[in-house]
Design a protein around this motif. Structure first.
Motif, PDB file in Angstrom:
ATOM      1  N   GLU A 190       0.820  -1.215   0.000  1.00  0.00           N
ATOM      2  CA  GLU A 190       0.000   0.000   0.000  1.00  0.00           C
ATOM      3  C   GLU A 190       0.853   1.264   0.000  1.00  0.00           C
ATOM      4  OE1 GLU A 190      -3.913   1.832   2.321  1.00  0.00           O
ATOM      5  OE2 GLU A 190      -2.837   0.121   3.156  1.00  0.00           O
ATOM      6  N   HIS A 191       1.958   1.251   0.743  1.00  0.00           N
ATOM      7  CA  HIS A 191       2.831   2.425   0.775  1.00  0.00           C
ATOM      8  C   HIS A 191       3.336   2.763  -0.625  1.00  0.00           C
ATOM      9  CE1 HIS A 191       5.996   5.191   2.145  1.00  0.00           C
ATOM     10  NE2 HIS A 191       6.804   4.541   1.328  1.00  0.00           N
ATOM     11  N   CYS A 192       3.755   1.752  -1.379  1.00  0.00           N
ATOM     12  CA  CYS A 192       4.264   1.986  -2.736  1.00  0.00           C
ATOM     13  C   CYS A 192       3.201   2.615  -3.635  1.00  0.00           C
ATOM     14  CB  CYS A 192       4.746   0.669  -3.352  1.00  0.00           C
ATOM     15  SG  CYS A 192       6.244  -0.001  -2.609  1.00  0.00           S
ATOM     16  N   ILE A 193       1.992   2.082  -3.575  1.00  0.00           N
ATOM     17  CA  ILE A 193       0.922   2.588  -4.441  1.00  0.00           C
ATOM     18  C   ILE A 193       0.536   4.011  -4.041  1.00  0.00           C
ATOM     19  CG2 ILE A 193      -1.402   2.167  -5.306  1.00  0.00           C
ATOM     20  CD1 ILE A 193       0.792   0.062  -6.041  1.00  0.00           C
ATOM     21  N   VAL A 194       0.384   4.244  -2.742  1.00  0.00           N
ATOM     22  CA  VAL A 194      -0.013   5.573  -2.265  1.00  0.00           C
ATOM     23  C   VAL A 194       1.053   6.608  -2.608  1.00  0.00           C
ATOM     24  CG1 VAL A 194      -0.413   6.951  -0.185  1.00  0.00           C
ATOM     25  CG2 VAL A 194      -1.521   4.724  -0.442  1.00  0.00           C
ATOM     26  N   GLN A 195       2.314   6.287  -2.373  1.00  0.00           N
ATOM     27  CA  GLN A 195       3.382   7.245  -2.668  1.00  0.00           C
ATOM     28  C   GLN A 195       3.500   7.503  -4.164  1.00  0.00           C
ATOM     29  OE1 GLN A 195       5.142   9.133  -0.488  1.00  0.00           O
ATOM     30  NE2 GLN A 195       3.664   8.234   0.939  1.00  0.00           N
ATOM     31  N   SER A 196       3.290   6.479  -4.974  1.00  0.00           N
ATOM     32  CA  SER A 196       3.337   6.673  -6.432  1.00  0.00           C
ATOM     33  C   SER A 196       2.271   7.659  -6.882  1.00  0.00           C
ATOM     34  CB  SER A 196       3.146   5.332  -7.149  1.00  0.00           C
ATOM     35  OG  SER A 196       4.210   4.459  -6.871  1.00  0.00           O
ATOM     36  N   LEU A 197       1.047   7.495  -6.372  1.00  0.00           N
ATOM     37  CA  LEU A 197      -0.040   8.395  -6.759  1.00  0.00           C
ATOM     38  C   LEU A 197       0.209   9.813  -6.225  1.00  0.00           C
ATOM     39  CD1 LEU A 197      -3.102   6.041  -6.268  1.00  0.00           C
ATOM     40  CD2 LEU A 197      -2.169   6.890  -8.420  1.00  0.00           C
ATOM     41  N   HIS A 198       0.742   9.925  -5.020  1.00  0.00           N
ATOM     42  CA  HIS A 198       1.075  11.248  -4.487  1.00  0.00           C
ATOM     43  C   HIS A 198       2.103  11.935  -5.379  1.00  0.00           C
ATOM     44  CE1 HIS A 198      -1.172  11.770  -0.820  1.00  0.00           C
ATOM     45  NE2 HIS A 198      -0.837  10.570  -0.366  1.00  0.00           N
ATOM     46  N   ASN A 199       3.133  11.203  -5.790  1.00  0.00           N
ATOM     47  CA  ASN A 199       4.159  11.797  -6.645  1.00  0.00           C
ATOM     48  C   ASN A 199       3.592  12.238  -7.994  1.00  0.00           C
ATOM     49  OD1 ASN A 199       6.093  11.399  -4.683  1.00  0.00           O
ATOM     50  ND2 ASN A 199       6.925   9.536  -5.601  1.00  0.00           N
ATOM     51  N   LEU A 200       2.710  11.422  -8.568  1.00  0.00           N
ATOM     52  CA  LEU A 200       2.121  11.776  -9.864  1.00  0.00           C
ATOM     53  C   LEU A 200       1.222  13.000  -9.755  1.00  0.00           C
ATOM     54  CD1 LEU A 200       1.246   8.273 -11.383  1.00  0.00           C
ATOM     55  CD2 LEU A 200       3.221   9.738 -11.854  1.00  0.00           C
ATOM     56  N   LEU A 201       0.419  13.071  -8.692  1.00  0.00           N
ATOM     57  CA  LEU A 201      -0.466  14.222  -8.530  1.00  0.00           C
ATOM     58  C   LEU A 201       0.322  15.467  -8.148  1.00  0.00           C
ATOM     59  CD1 LEU A 201      -3.550  12.527  -6.891  1.00  0.00           C
ATOM     60  CD2 LEU A 201      -3.511  13.765  -9.057  1.00  0.00           C
ATOM     61  N   SER A 258      12.524  26.814 -13.509  1.00  0.00           N
ATOM     62  CA  SER A 258      11.213  27.391 -13.194  1.00  0.00           C
ATOM     63  C   SER A 258      10.499  26.663 -12.066  1.00  0.00           C
ATOM     64  CB  SER A 258      10.333  27.364 -14.448  1.00  0.00           C
ATOM     65  OG  SER A 258      10.978  28.007 -15.534  1.00  0.00           O
ATOM     66  N   TYR A 259      10.843  25.382 -11.812  1.00  0.00           N
ATOM     67  CA  TYR A 259      10.094  24.593 -10.842  1.00  0.00           C
ATOM     68  C   TYR A 259      11.044  23.983  -9.817  1.00  0.00           C
ATOM     69  CZ  TYR A 259       6.529  25.005 -14.451  1.00  0.00           C
ATOM     70  OH  TYR A 259       5.650  25.498 -15.374  1.00  0.00           O
ATOM     71  N   ASP A 260      10.542  23.855  -8.579  1.00  0.00           N
ATOM     72  CA  ASP A 260      11.371  23.279  -7.525  1.00  0.00           C
ATOM     73  C   ASP A 260      11.350  21.756  -7.588  1.00  0.00           C
ATOM     74  OD1 ASP A 260       9.006  22.340  -6.297  1.00  0.00           O
ATOM     75  OD2 ASP A 260       8.733  24.244  -5.255  1.00  0.00           O
ATOM     76  N   GLY A 261      12.108  21.135  -6.701  1.00  0.00           N
ATOM     77  CA  GLY A 261      12.170  19.677  -6.662  1.00  0.00           C
ATOM     78  C   GLY A 261      13.582  19.182  -6.927  1.00  0.00           C
ATOM     79  N   VAL A 262      13.822  17.905  -6.570  1.00  0.00           N
ATOM     80  CA  VAL A 262      15.150  17.327  -6.758  1.00  0.00           C
ATOM     81  C   VAL A 262      15.174  16.258  -7.853  1.00  0.00           C
ATOM     82  CG1 VAL A 262      15.956  17.791  -4.426  1.00  0.00           C
ATOM     83  CG2 VAL A 262      14.679  15.692  -4.868  1.00  0.00           C
ATOM     84  N   GLY A 263      14.065  16.045  -8.539  1.00  0.00           N
ATOM     85  CA  GLY A 263      14.051  15.102  -9.646  1.00  0.00           C
ATOM     86  C   GLY A 263      14.000  13.642  -9.246  1.00  0.00           C
ATOM     87  N   LEU A 264      13.280  13.343  -8.156  1.00  0.00           N
ATOM     88  CA  LEU A 264      13.182  11.953  -7.692  1.00  0.00           C
ATOM     89  C   LEU A 264      11.780  11.363  -7.822  1.00  0.00           C
ATOM     90  CD1 LEU A 264      15.376  12.036  -4.451  1.00  0.00           C
ATOM     91  CD2 LEU A 264      15.911  10.913  -6.625  1.00  0.00           C
ATOM     92  N   GLY A 265      10.781  12.193  -8.061  1.00  0.00           N
ATOM     93  CA  GLY A 265       9.392  11.729  -8.053  1.00  0.00           C
ATOM     94  C   GLY A 265       9.116  10.589  -9.008  1.00  0.00           C
ATOM     95  N   LEU A 266       9.417  10.782 -10.291  1.00  0.00           N
ATOM     96  CA  LEU A 266       9.111   9.745 -11.278  1.00  0.00           C
ATOM     97  C   LEU A 266      10.045   8.550 -11.150  1.00  0.00           C
ATOM     98  CD1 LEU A 266       8.274  11.883 -14.437  1.00  0.00           C
ATOM     99  CD2 LEU A 266       6.707  10.546 -13.021  1.00  0.00           C
ATOM    100  N   SER A 267      11.285   8.791 -10.719  1.00  0.00           N
ATOM    101  CA  SER A 267      12.199   7.680 -10.465  1.00  0.00           C
ATOM    102  C   SER A 267      11.635   6.753  -9.397  1.00  0.00           C
ATOM    103  CB  SER A 267      13.566   8.211 -10.026  1.00  0.00           C
ATOM    104  OG  SER A 267      14.399   7.171  -9.577  1.00  0.00           O
ATOM    105  N   LEU A 268      11.100   7.332  -8.316  1.00  0.00           N
ATOM    106  CA  LEU A 268      10.499   6.528  -7.255  1.00  0.00           C
ATOM    107  C   LEU A 268       9.232   5.832  -7.737  1.00  0.00           C
ATOM    108  CD1 LEU A 268      11.003   8.869  -4.176  1.00  0.00           C
ATOM    109  CD2 LEU A 268      12.000   6.603  -4.499  1.00  0.00           C
ATOM    110  N   VAL A 269       8.431   6.528  -8.540  1.00  0.00           N
ATOM    111  CA  VAL A 269       7.206   5.903  -9.080  1.00  0.00           C
ATOM    112  C   VAL A 269       7.555   4.627  -9.843  1.00  0.00           C
ATOM    113  CG1 VAL A 269       5.348   6.157 -10.769  1.00  0.00           C
ATOM    114  CG2 VAL A 269       5.842   8.022  -9.186  1.00  0.00           C
TER     115      VAL A 269
END
Length: 311
Positions: A190-201, A258-269
């Protein structure tokens, strides 16, 4: 060449020795003995080759590998320690900022309320960054435990989408959720699925200035559970798409991005989804938006699973 006393030289085999030069120095050599028949005569041929350059190259490769492994261990230890050191004071800041805001909010001016909001947004951003870095480090070293359960996706996705409605409304974006008419189950952590959706949104909200974000859940004919997140944001260039899942990568880099972040969201997804037997597909066009599709094998009623660790 000095062959150890009592050693038997077998035909067709290759041996390595230390040859002694006239000046007393040594060099590694390779000796191969082969018996052949030439004009009805049995001839034993001995081939000797200097392998000092090859041995030096192999030694350099072993040393480089050991150095890389030491560096990797040091990096992982550093990431884990620094994440803990940053997370602890951040938790204190979050707690005491909340207490202070509750005690003074009734007397605070609008400007002072904005100060508290800025602090809370900044801390939340830092906490999220630390969590993503730590998760990436754990995945890279295999220190990530899966706990698969039979997950009902309609309820899970609905709760996550509802969490993002206030943020979408604040940006005047239309956030729509199209769900399946029947329940859809998968065996997943569940953690993997929830975090993936959070990162995508998070990404969809970050990169969409106007228009809409649509989240859909459906069952495909192939027996797959499919989640799609579609936005009308800035899109991704075709040149960057092949490296979209690389850790710490961003289409824009440097302090002027233009946008913040460290570039890990889609890698983790991608890592989270693959660990749960799923796949990720990204379709995008610059200036028109992005569609991210997650596919998982659907679980039947008899499915079950036990916790296990990543390889």
């Amino acid at each position: 060449n000095e062959i150890p006393e009592g050693e038997r030289i077998l035909d067709g085999h290759t041996y390595q020795y230390q040859a002694r030069r006239h000046d007393g120095s040594t060099l590694p050599i390779e000796v191969r003995v082969k018996t052949i028949t030439r004009r009805n005569r049995v001839v034993r041929v001995t081939a000797i080759r200097d392998i000092s350059e090859r041995m030096a190259t192999e030694a350099a490769l072993v040393a480089a590998k050991e150095h890389a492994e030491r560096s990797e261990r040091l990096k992982d230890a550093f990431v884990a320690n620094i994440s803990h050191e940053v997370r602890t004071p951040l938790n204190i800041i979050v707690g005491y900022t909340g207490l202070i805001s509750e005690s003074v909010m009734g007397k605070a001016t609008e400007e002072e309320k904005d100060y508290f909001d800025s602090v809370q947004r900044g801390v939340a951003r830092l906490m999220r960054t630390v969590d993503m870095i730590l998760s990436t480090s754990r995945l890279q070293v295999g220190d990530f435990t899966l706990d698969p359960v039979r997950l009902e996706l309609r309820e899970t996705v609905a709760h996550i989408v509802n969490d993002y409605l206030p943020a979408a409304e604040k940006k005047n974006l239309r956030l729509v959720y199209n769900l399946s008419q029947s329940e859809i189950h998968i065996m997943a952590d569940e953690h993997c699925i929830v975090q993936s959706l959070h990162n995508l949104l998070d990404n969809a909200l970050k990169y969409t200035a106007e228009g809409s974000i649509e989240v859909s859940l459906s069952r495909e004919m192939q027996g797959e559970a499919v989640i799609r997140v579609r936005d009308t944001g800035i899109g991704i260039s075709p040149e960057y798409l092949p490296t979209i899942f690389a850790p710490y990568s961003q289409e824009e880099s440097g302090y002027s991005r233009s946008y913040d972040g460290v570039g890990l969201g889609l890698s983790l997804v991608k890592r989270y989804v693959q660990l749960n037997a799923g796949s990720v597909l990204i379709e995008s066009e610059k200036g028109k938006g992005t569609i991210v599709t997650l596919r998982f094998p659907e679980s039947d009623l008899s499915s079950g699973g036990d916790a296990h660790s990543t390889p």
